[in-house]
Design a protein around this motif. Sequence first.
Motif, short mmCIF file in Angstrom:
data_model
loop_
_atom_site.label_atom_id
_atom_site.label_comp_id
_atom_site.label_asym_id
_atom_site.label_seq_id
_atom_site.Cartn_x
_atom_site.Cartn_y
_atom_site.Cartn_z
N ASN A 126 -6.59 10.43 -5.16
CA ASN A 126 -5.46 11.22 -5.64
C ASN A 126 -5.55 11.35 -7.17
O ASN A 126 -5.96 10.42 -7.85
N ASN A 127 -5.10 12.49 -7.67
CA ASN A 127 -5.11 12.65 -9.13
C ASN A 127 -4.29 11.57 -9.84
O ASN A 127 -4.60 11.20 -10.96
N SER A 128 -3.25 11.08 -9.19
CA SER A 128 -2.42 10.05 -9.82
C SER A 128 -3.17 8.74 -9.95
O SER A 128 -2.73 7.86 -10.69
N GLY A 129 -4.26 8.58 -9.21
CA GLY A 129 -4.98 7.31 -9.22
C GLY A 129 -4.31 6.25 -8.37
O GLY A 129 -4.73 5.11 -8.35
N ARG A 130 -3.24 6.62 -7.67
CA ARG A 130 -2.46 5.63 -6.94
C ARG A 130 -2.37 5.95 -5.45
O ARG A 130 -2.25 7.12 -5.08
N GLU A 132 0.09 6.09 -2.50
CA GLU A 132 1.55 6.22 -2.42
C GLU A 132 2.00 6.56 -1.01
O GLU A 132 1.29 7.22 -0.25
N ARG A 134 5.08 8.54 0.51
CA ARG A 134 6.26 9.40 0.25
C ARG A 134 6.27 10.56 1.23
O ARG A 134 5.24 10.95 1.77
N TRP A 135 7.47 11.08 1.47
CA TRP A 135 7.60 12.19 2.42
C TRP A 135 7.26 13.51 1.72
O TRP A 135 7.58 13.70 0.54
N ARG A 165 -7.14 13.89 -1.78
CA ARG A 165 -7.38 15.17 -2.46
C ARG A 165 -8.59 15.84 -1.82
O ARG A 165 -9.71 15.35 -1.89
N PHE A 205 2.81 17.37 -8.90
CA PHE A 205 3.17 16.09 -8.27
C PHE A 205 4.69 15.98 -8.33
O PHE A 205 5.27 16.32 -9.35
#
Lengths: 273, 1005
Positions: A126-130, A132, A134-135, A165, A205
């Motif tokens: 993921n671009n966030s690097g995390r 996660e 979430r809905w 991704r 995001f």
Amino acid sequence: MVETPKVAVLFGFGINCDRETAAVFELAGAVSERVHVNHFVNGDRDLSEYHILAVPGGFSFGDHLGSGRLLGNRMRFAMREQLTAFVAAGKPIIGICNGFQVLVKTGLLPGKEVPDFEQRASLTLNNSGRYEDRWVTLEFDPESPCIWTKGITRIECPVRHGEGRFVMPASSDLDALDASNQIVTRYVDPSTEPGKGITDETLPFPLCPNGSIRNIAGICDPTGLVFGLMPHPEAAYATFLHPHHTRSDVNEEILAEGMQIFRNAVEYAQANL
Amino acid sequence: MPSNIVRVETTPKIGEGMRDVRGDSVKRQLAADHNIEIGSVRSIVGFLIDSEIDSTQVNERVDDVFADPIIEESVTDCLHLDNEELFSEEPDMVVTIGFKPGVTDNPGKAALDGFKTIFPNAGENARVSTYITYSFTSVPDGIDVDWLSKQLHNGLIERAICSLKGEASAKIEYSPVEPIEYTAPATIDLEISDEELMKLSEEGLLALNLEEMQTIQAHYRDPAIRAARAEVGLPENAPTDVELECLAQTWSEHCKHKIFAAHIHHVDTETGEDTEIDSLFKTHIMNPTLEMKEEVDWLLSVFHDNSGVIAWDDDWSVCMKAETHNSPSALDPYGGAMTGIVGVNRDIMGTGLGARPIANTDVFCFGPPNWEGDLPDNLFHPSRVLRGVHAGVRVGGNESGIPTVNGAIVFDDRYIGKPLVYCGTIGLMPRRLADGRESHEKNPQPGDRVYMVGGRVGYDGIHGATFSSLELTEESPSSAVQIGDPITQKKMLDMILEARDAGLITCITDNGAGGLSSSIGEMAEYTNGCQIDLGKVPLKQEGLSSWEILVSESQERMTVAVKESDVPAFEALADLHEVEATWVADFTNTGLFHVIHGEDAVASLPIEFLHDGVPQLKLESEWKKPEPTPFIPPVSSTHTPLLLEMLARPNIASKETWVRQYDHEVIAQTAIKPFVGVERDGPGDAGLLAPIHGSTRGLVVSNGISPRYSDIDAGAMAAAAVDEAVRNAVCAGVDLSKVAGLDNFCWPDPIESNKTPDGRFKLAQLVRANRELERICRAYFVPCISGKDSMKNDYGSGENKISIPPTLLFSLFGNHPDVRYTTTSDLKPGESLYLVGESKQELGASELAFMLKETGVVEGIGGEAPQLPTPEKNLQSYKALTKAIQSGIVRTAHDCSEGGVAVAIAEMCIGGRCGAAIDIDGPGEADLWGRLWGESLGRILVGVKQDNRAEFLSMMKGNALTYMGETIEGDNLSIWDGDDLIIDANVDDMVSAWKGSLDMTGGDQ
């Protein structure tokens, strides 16, 4: 004509959504069995015993060396004939989350009419690097040949991944995928009108939770029988699993919109196998 | 076959839609934690493959194993950094990090598995080790490369090699594991002076006191024992090192809970009380639970198994266990926390004949993440501890497929000395197996074979149990640190559940503290004997001596007993799942814990002596009421800015960016998630599960913890923890007739000594906490069915000593009749707001007091800590409220804890993105400060749709209930005190205050 289709739900080596995936197929009218991958690898069981194959989510082999890669390799090298025969028999396959990653890395997705087990796309960090949970809101291509998503416009369900991704080497590859309506489902902005949410421009995001190109959440093969997606529709099988279920009066109905994907496959098997 | 070491490196492709996310994350983290802006960070993953396959063959198949050809570039036998096309700009700094020899390398294990899929002829001794290289460009001046590498690795378990611009790139080489020299079992002479006995205990890390050493000495003077030893060829008059180590493990504080079992002389200088207590555990925990067991039929198994079991319904039972992993987490936050979570999962797998873990909870206590003061030697900065512990629990839980459904993070300066890492797990099992046996009962027979299942035994994890019974010093052994391997454990779990359902297991327990000596030793009590052959135990590396094999705490192992007739089926299952299962022992009825190594006897201890031989401690306790400087609220203050400041306090602020990284809904059962409301970012109170797919039957899980009240009275602290856990469960609509609890004590050393001159006071705190625990649990009818204690949570000595505040975590799980009928904390439009319970003038040790003291506004935090004088009244109102929730007329409830009514209503507005107007004027003696910010127990804020008001009022009749106000249109929270508007806050401002302060991610892109 098969009245009660049999579903093989793979498990073992770190697959961990096998129980709920088996359960939702049962709630959709099938009989499901959790089958350890090695039963197929060793040859003491054969995929031909089943009408539907599900590769559930999880962390097969800890996702070391890239998500889904090592399980994908076992299937690519040890289950090649069984998988080819299964697809040739017109039987549906679904890969959810880690299962989608596995199908992409075996080359079954986006795939060819006749599987050649060549990897053409990937799912990466993921671009966030995390990682996660979430809905998200998903919308579906109404023109897609995908047999799993017929009649579904929009659903909400959770994503739970760190490597979701979707990427392909060139934008022309994506154009071709789009042209054949294989981009089955995408992340959309829930404030848009249902049926009009799909866009090629990557949403910010967390609407698009991973930065996926063209907001791609799931794709199918050219036949529409093999379907993979990062989000978890099986985790939205019941109304009380929706994060907003307490925001209105008690809903007596138990089964929720996530079920439709599994019902579609069961009905398809009943009508065609 | 010759062995080759082949190097493979991969790095992300950069270009259209392709980026190096791992490098970007490091860049963002350095910016978030240290305010350092680096031009770019790129990452390279390396593999060193030691096998019989040569580099040409490896190179041909690189894309089949090591690299993803779509997104990665790979090279064989050279460094990516030397490729000027890929790395055109020479980096300022390069840091390469690999594991130290012998440390678990999970990616390496997975790579080896994948490698063998392609190359089945890789060789029996093939190994893969991994490393990661970071290259940094445009590094600001003044950054030292060694400092940089320290931010990226932990020297205890990892090694780093650094290089600077102009130097040859950092290149890590394969480092073979140093061979360990086997030492034959030794005889330890105990016929020595008392001083020498103590020296032996201290130098050998045995952590036994003089009386315990003397008891062992006396054992070997017994003529009957001497005769029996001669017969089996053991030294007659003295223990072997195997026996002494085994006794030290079994008798450790960690395993035997000697402080909770101690005889205590307790004096209360406040009341003049002078009493004797024979075991806090028996008096205040076990006996009350056993008495409650007489009254209900659902307490199936309490205290004696790895976790307590209750009957959920006719078909299913549930169990729960919580544990701490504090010392390992202080040394290596990542590995320590991961082994904590996967370790407590094994307690569930080892309950009865094996339960399936279905949910995790985690509660952490850390120093403040923004700490700017000094740090004692050898301690990590609290933000580093937070990151590491979080990552360990995330990987351990997520990869095991167990949702993390509930938890908390508590901050206080004193947890810098020792972080607390509480991990809890709930398990589910069928009441009966297909063969009719009840699954909560173990039933091994003499003659059953004992298998060690899962991982192998290594040098890692020797002396963990004794180590956790000692305080942290600079000499703390690094062998106490391990990294978990969730996939090995997951495979083992899959296999064990199949074996259970096939009726193949007669007894099962986990290998945790004390290793095989504890696991087989404890199970041997059932049949009254066992014989272990250490020569059969599979090892990670050759050369371990007998005692090390016996007590090693290497992870991911279960001990399972199987009837001889079931052996083929059991071994076939292990093969299918690719799980190593080795026959290492047999159950006997000889009364002996008998250990051989190949042909030779190396230990023989009577089961009774091993388990019941430890002498009872005798301890002194003296209560003197602490007199902290009182908290006197300022004469005048504007409360709106105070509210925004309070919402940003780490103890109150949203932990969403951390918690969202846990999978909280795998298994598709989580009906209340950690975050709720319109934008799914309001706080959840309890977790609510519907674990049987298609059914609405539910389980509630919640936690209570409020360590700072110990500054005033540890008894009040304990009562508050129980009440908070119950209150949270009430908000979910729990069935209060079937609720069980877990007490988990973390204390500073309460034994008076030179190191601990205030030991009597700390023990008195423990006495008071236990008394309140018993009083409240009895009043609420919450039996404690499993517990744990960790009693040496101190760092250093003398003036530099840091002791944690005495801390009780109370975890609770209970039945829920139907998960659809529940509430969440987010306000819904059109609701009337009520306060259940009463606000009293209880601001002592409150979050507000601590904040105003830290900002220099007030002098102290002392005063009245919240009390529970009439818990039976609270229970009555909780029962009425749960009934209203279960009838469907209440959809909104939130408990009042840190920050009182003001913070609770603000959080409800945040979750609902909704305004509200309330009036805190009402009955009771509390003043404005008390009613607004006080933390009185027993209080829950409730929202009820106007249509349901009358019915709600009639259901709550006879209970303390105050009408507070209404939700309003718009996005403002106004709090009135009669005619005075005291808080007027915008919801968006509250959202940013609440969500901003603990978001340490550095952004999302």
